[in-house]
Design a protein around this motif. Structure first.
Motif, PDB file in Angstrom:
ATOM      1  N   GLY A  45       0.820  -1.220   0.000  1.00 55.15           N
ATOM      2  CA  GLY A  45       0.000   0.000   0.000  1.00 55.15           C
ATOM      3  C   GLY A  45       0.846   1.259   0.000  1.00 55.15           C
ATOM      4  N   ILE A  46       1.965   1.218   0.710  1.00 54.36           N
ATOM      5  CA  ILE A  46       2.882   2.366   0.728  1.00 54.36           C
ATOM      6  C   ILE A  46       3.562   2.520  -0.629  1.00 54.36           C
ATOM      7  CG2 ILE A  46       5.043   3.228   1.728  1.00 54.36           C
ATOM      8  CD1 ILE A  46       4.043   1.924   4.401  1.00 54.36           C
ATOM      9  N   LEU A  47       3.989   1.397  -1.210  1.00 55.08           N
ATOM     10  CA  LEU A  47       4.645   1.445  -2.521  1.00 55.08           C
ATOM     11  C   LEU A  47       3.699   1.922  -3.627  1.00 55.08           C
ATOM     12  CD1 LEU A  47       6.755  -1.835  -2.385  1.00 55.08           C
ATOM     13  CD2 LEU A  47       7.624   0.515  -2.395  1.00 55.08           C
ATOM     14  N   LEU A  48       2.405   1.758  -3.428  1.00 56.67           N
ATOM     15  CA  LEU A  48       1.425   2.259  -4.399  1.00 56.67           C
ATOM     16  C   LEU A  48       1.196   3.760  -4.235  1.00 56.67           C
ATOM     17  CD1 LEU A  48      -1.304  -0.535  -4.364  1.00 56.67           C
ATOM     18  CD2 LEU A  48       0.316  -0.023  -6.191  1.00 56.67           C
ATOM     19  N   LEU A  49       2.116   4.395  -3.548  1.00 64.87           N
ATOM     20  CA  LEU A  49       2.032   5.828  -3.240  1.00 64.87           C
ATOM     21  C   LEU A  49       0.855   6.109  -2.324  1.00 64.87           C
ATOM     22  CD1 LEU A  49       3.024   7.297  -6.712  1.00 64.87           C
ATOM     23  CD2 LEU A  49       4.478   6.827  -4.736  1.00 64.87           C
ATOM     24  N   THR A  50       0.805   5.342  -1.277  1.00 61.15           N
ATOM     25  CA  THR A  50      -0.126   5.467  -0.166  1.00 61.15           C
ATOM     26  C   THR A  50      -1.565   5.154  -0.556  1.00 61.15           C
ATOM     27  OG1 THR A  50       1.328   7.223   0.627  1.00 61.15           O
ATOM     28  CG2 THR A  50      -0.675   6.858   1.849  1.00 61.15           C
ATOM     29  N   SER A  51      -1.850   3.871  -0.604  1.00 63.64           N
ATOM     30  CA  SER A  51      -3.212   3.391  -0.797  1.00 63.64           C
ATOM     31  C   SER A  51      -3.800   3.125   0.589  1.00 63.64           C
ATOM     32  CB  SER A  51      -3.221   2.125  -1.651  1.00 63.64           C
ATOM     33  OG  SER A  51      -4.537   1.644  -1.782  1.00 63.64           O
ATOM     34  N   TRP A  52      -4.497   4.117   1.137  1.00 61.59           N
ATOM     35  CA  TRP A  52      -4.989   4.044   2.510  1.00 61.59           C
ATOM     36  C   TRP A  52      -5.915   2.867   2.789  1.00 61.59           C
ATOM     37  CZ3 TRP A  52      -2.230   5.912   6.076  1.00 61.59           C
ATOM     38  CH2 TRP A  52      -1.467   7.060   5.859  1.00 61.59           C
ATOM     39  N   PRO A  53      -6.825   2.503   1.896  1.00 62.65           N
ATOM     40  CA  PRO A  53      -7.679   1.348   2.210  1.00 62.65           C
ATOM     41  C   PRO A  53      -6.876   0.064   2.447  1.00 62.65           C
ATOM     42  CG  PRO A  53      -8.614   2.586   0.392  1.00 62.65           C
ATOM     43  CD  PRO A  53      -7.249   3.156   0.655  1.00 62.65           C
ATOM     44  N   ILE A  54      -5.837  -0.163   1.667  1.00 60.90           N
ATOM     45  CA  ILE A  54      -4.989  -1.348   1.846  1.00 60.90           C
ATOM     46  C   ILE A  54      -4.211  -1.247   3.156  1.00 60.90           C
ATOM     47  CG2 ILE A  54      -2.985  -2.586   0.932  1.00 60.90           C
ATOM     48  CD1 ILE A  54      -3.993  -1.836  -1.884  1.00 60.90           C
ATOM     49  N   ILE A  55      -3.660  -0.089   3.423  1.00 63.55           N
ATOM     50  CA  ILE A  55      -2.844   0.112   4.618  1.00 63.55           C
ATOM     51  C   ILE A  55      -3.686  -0.040   5.887  1.00 63.55           C
ATOM     52  CG2 ILE A  55      -1.472   1.807   5.917  1.00 63.55           C
ATOM     53  CD1 ILE A  55      -0.597   2.911   3.119  1.00 63.55           C
ATOM     54  N   ILE A  56      -4.809   0.650   5.952  1.00 63.73           N
ATOM     55  CA  ILE A  56      -5.655   0.642   7.154  1.00 63.73           C
ATOM     56  C   ILE A  56      -6.195  -0.761   7.441  1.00 63.73           C
ATOM     57  CG2 ILE A  56      -7.847   1.466   8.112  1.00 63.73           C
ATOM     58  CD1 ILE A  56      -7.216   4.153   6.631  1.00 63.73           C
ATOM     59  N   THR A  57      -6.704  -1.420   6.414  1.00 60.78           N
ATOM     60  CA  THR A  57      -7.262  -2.762   6.598  1.00 60.78           C
ATOM     61  C   THR A  57      -6.214  -3.726   7.131  1.00 60.78           C
ATOM     62  OG1 THR A  57      -8.839  -2.398   4.807  1.00 60.78           O
ATOM     63  CG2 THR A  57      -8.399  -4.682   5.425  1.00 60.78           C
ATOM     64  N   ASN A  58      -5.023  -3.682   6.591  1.00 66.91           N
ATOM     65  CA  ASN A  58      -3.999  -4.637   6.990  1.00 66.91           C
ATOM     66  C   ASN A  58      -3.348  -4.288   8.318  1.00 66.91           C
ATOM     67  OD1 ASN A  58      -3.738  -6.861   4.915  1.00 66.91           O
ATOM     68  ND2 ASN A  58      -4.020  -5.018   3.694  1.00 66.91           N
ATOM     69  N   ILE A  59      -3.309  -3.030   8.687  1.00 65.79           N
ATOM     70  CA  ILE A  59      -2.867  -2.670  10.038  1.00 65.79           C
ATOM     71  C   ILE A  59      -3.877  -3.222  11.051  1.00 65.79           C
ATOM     72  CG2 ILE A  59      -2.611  -0.741  11.654  1.00 65.79           C
ATOM     73  CD1 ILE A  59      -1.173   0.763   9.390  1.00 65.79           C
ATOM     74  N   PHE A  60      -5.148  -3.149  10.719  1.00 66.44           N
ATOM     75  CA  PHE A  60      -6.186  -3.727  11.574  1.00 66.44           C
ATOM     76  C   PHE A  60      -5.988  -5.239  11.715  1.00 66.44           C
ATOM     77  CE2 PHE A  60     -10.368  -5.727  12.052  1.00 66.44           C
ATOM     78  CZ  PHE A  60     -10.788  -5.141  13.241  1.00 66.44           C
ATOM     79  N   VAL A  61      -5.727  -5.927  10.607  1.00 63.84           N
ATOM     80  CA  VAL A  61      -5.494  -7.380  10.627  1.00 63.84           C
ATOM     81  C   VAL A  61      -4.285  -7.713  11.502  1.00 63.84           C
ATOM     82  CG1 VAL A  61      -4.839  -9.372   9.209  1.00 63.84           C
ATOM     83  CG2 VAL A  61      -6.627  -7.820   8.415  1.00 63.84           C
ATOM     84  N   ILE A  62      -3.206  -6.948  11.368  1.00 63.94           N
ATOM     85  CA  ILE A  62      -2.014  -7.167  12.189  1.00 63.94           C
ATOM     86  C   ILE A  62      -2.357  -6.980  13.667  1.00 63.94           C
ATOM     87  CG2 ILE A  62       0.281  -6.260  12.776  1.00 63.94           C
ATOM     88  CD1 ILE A  62       0.521  -5.532   9.735  1.00 63.94           C
ATOM     89  N   GLY A  63      -3.148  -5.961  13.976  1.00 63.78           N
ATOM     90  CA  GLY A  63      -3.554  -5.712  15.357  1.00 63.78           C
ATOM     91  C   GLY A  63      -4.371  -6.853  15.940  1.00 63.78           C
ATOM     92  N   ILE A  64      -5.322  -7.364  15.176  1.00 69.29           N
ATOM     93  CA  ILE A  64      -6.156  -8.484  15.638  1.00 69.29           C
ATOM     94  C   ILE A  64      -5.288  -9.725  15.852  1.00 69.29           C
ATOM     95  CG2 ILE A  64      -8.000 -10.087  14.960  1.00 69.29           C
ATOM     96  CD1 ILE A  64      -8.988  -7.325  15.848  1.00 69.29           C
ATOM     97  N   ASN A  65      -4.434 -10.032  14.881  1.00 67.83           N
ATOM     98  CA  ASN A  65      -3.542 -11.184  15.029  1.00 67.83           C
ATOM     99  C   ASN A  65      -2.626 -11.009  16.236  1.00 67.83           C
ATOM    100  OD1 ASN A  65      -4.470 -12.764  12.884  1.00 67.83           O
ATOM    101  ND2 ASN A  65      -3.112 -11.783  11.425  1.00 67.83           N
ATOM    102  N   GLY A  66      -2.086  -9.826  16.410  1.00 66.09           N
ATOM    103  CA  GLY A  66      -1.212  -9.546  17.544  1.00 66.09           C
ATOM    104  C   GLY A  66      -1.936  -9.699  18.874  1.00 66.09           C
ATOM    105  N   TYR A  67      -3.175  -9.227  18.936  1.00 68.47           N
ATOM    106  CA  TYR A  67      -3.981  -9.357  20.147  1.00 68.47           C
ATOM    107  C   TYR A  67      -4.157 -10.828  20.522  1.00 68.47           C
ATOM    108  CZ  TYR A  67      -8.097  -9.551  23.136  1.00 68.47           C
ATOM    109  OH  TYR A  67      -8.969  -9.839  24.156  1.00 68.47           O
TER     110      TYR A  67
END
Length: 76
Positions: A45-67
């Motif tokens: 998402g960052i390499l796509l010059l900041t694709s926020w929907p991809i970034i936000i969704t996957n940060i959420f997934v990382i958070g859930i997995n981490g929890y």
């Protein structure tokens, strides 16, 4: 490599990691590999010059997995 830009390679690797994670029987292994895929998707998402929907969704997934990983290791 093979005429495919680095950005697309990161996206393919992220997709592969997510697909492989769903083949895991062990929930801990699934969450770890799924988190790696999600982290790669954040990079994608960052390499796509900041694709926020991809970034936000996957940060959420990382958070859930981490929890759930933290919860598992605290109870062990």
């Amino acid at each position: 490599m093979f005429g495919i830009p680095l950005t697309e390679w990161v996206g393919y690797m992220a997709s592969l990691a997510i697909m492989v994670s769903f083949l895991m029987k062990n929930m801990i292994t699934l969450r770890i590999i799924n988190s790696i895929g999600a982290l790669l998707f954040v990079a994608y998402g960052i390499l796509l010059l900041t694709s926020w929907p991809i970034i936000i969704t996957n940060i959420f997934v990382i958070g859930i997995n981490g929890y759930y990983l933290a919860k598992y290791f605290q109870n062990k």
